[in-house]
Design a protein around this motif. Sequence first.
Motif, PDB file in Angstrom:
ATOM      1  N   MET A  89       0.831  -1.199   0.000  1.00 25.55           N
ATOM      2  CA  MET A  89       0.000   0.000   0.000  1.00 25.55           C
ATOM      3  C   MET A  89       0.869   1.254   0.000  1.00 25.55           C
ATOM      4  SD  MET A  89      -2.715  -1.692  -0.107  1.00 25.55           S
ATOM      5  CE  MET A  89      -4.030  -0.504  -0.036  1.00 25.55           C
ATOM      6  N   LEU A  90       0.449   2.233  -0.785  1.00 31.24           N
ATOM      7  CA  LEU A  90       1.174   3.493  -0.849  1.00 31.24           C
ATOM      8  C   LEU A  90       0.809   4.381   0.331  1.00 31.24           C
ATOM      9  CD1 LEU A  90       0.942   4.386  -4.641  1.00 31.24           C
ATOM     10  CD2 LEU A  90       2.807   3.280  -3.422  1.00 31.24           C
ATOM     11  N   LYS A  91       1.721   5.295   0.659  1.00 31.41           N
ATOM     12  CA  LYS A  91       1.481   6.308   1.683  1.00 31.41           C
ATOM     13  C   LYS A  91       1.571   7.676   1.030  1.00 31.41           C
ATOM     14  CE  LYS A  91       3.326   3.763   5.651  1.00 31.41           C
ATOM     15  NZ  LYS A  91       4.332   3.786   6.726  1.00 31.41           N
ATOM     16  N   ALA A  92       1.007   8.673   1.702  1.00 32.32           N
ATOM     17  CA  ALA A  92       1.087  10.041   1.188  1.00 32.32           C
ATOM     18  C   ALA A  92       2.542  10.424   1.010  1.00 32.32           C
ATOM     19  CB  ALA A  92       0.403  10.988   2.152  1.00 32.32           C
ATOM     20  N   GLY A  93       2.847  11.053  -0.127  1.00 28.20           N
ATOM     21  CA  GLY A  93       4.212  11.491  -0.404  1.00 28.20           C
ATOM     22  C   GLY A  93       5.038  10.494  -1.183  1.00 28.20           C
ATOM     23  N   ASP A  94       4.546   9.258  -1.339  1.00 23.81           N
ATOM     24  CA  ASP A  94       5.298   8.258  -2.100  1.00 23.81           C
ATOM     25  C   ASP A  94       5.424   8.681  -3.553  1.00 23.81           C
ATOM     26  OD1 ASP A  94       5.597   6.653   0.106  1.00 23.81           O
ATOM     27  OD2 ASP A  94       4.213   5.084  -0.549  1.00 23.81           O
TER      28      ASP A  94
END
Length: 197
Positions: A183-188
């Motif tokens: 899962m991606l996170k904010a800022g990736d």
Amino acid sequence: MKSLIGLLIAGALVMGSGTQVSAQATNEESSNYKLTANDLLDFRVFQEPELDAVVRISGDGTATFPLVGNVTIGGKTISEAIDILKSRYKDGYLVSPQVNLTVRAYAKQRFTVLGQVQKPGAYEMQGTESVSLLQAIGLAGGYTRIADPANITVKRRESDGKERVIRFNAKRMARGGDDASFMLKAGDVVTVGESLF
């Protein structure tokens, strides 16, 4: 006819239990959500309507509350923030404050997809919404003709400020590999590499 009614009731029970599970999963996700800058919150104290407020978390993780002023709640879950606020209000203001804090509007958080995709750019996710790496590539229109799905990197800034580069083989992910649900996170920042042949 009785068997048909029995089947309908059984189907309704199964559907009802499924709804409860998904609602429970949603509640679990929101209870794990960490408050972040620009989240807009509804603040209430039971039987103290003059303290009701709508507050926004600033860039430094603080929010301004009636009577107690600036309180650092960025990076905390809702329940952690409520405990901090109860403590602040108990300290010289209220005997036994019953605090309620809810997110009115989640801050917009972005991730970026670059390289060999049809629509490179920044994409938004809000609140408890989560986007997998494969979903992000899909949002960006999928691969170009010269993309190399076996050569994907994700740059992520960790909580200690260091940048980490994680490499992925999306061909293996699409077949259900171990990292298929990354899962991606904010800022990736996702970069899809170019095929050499």
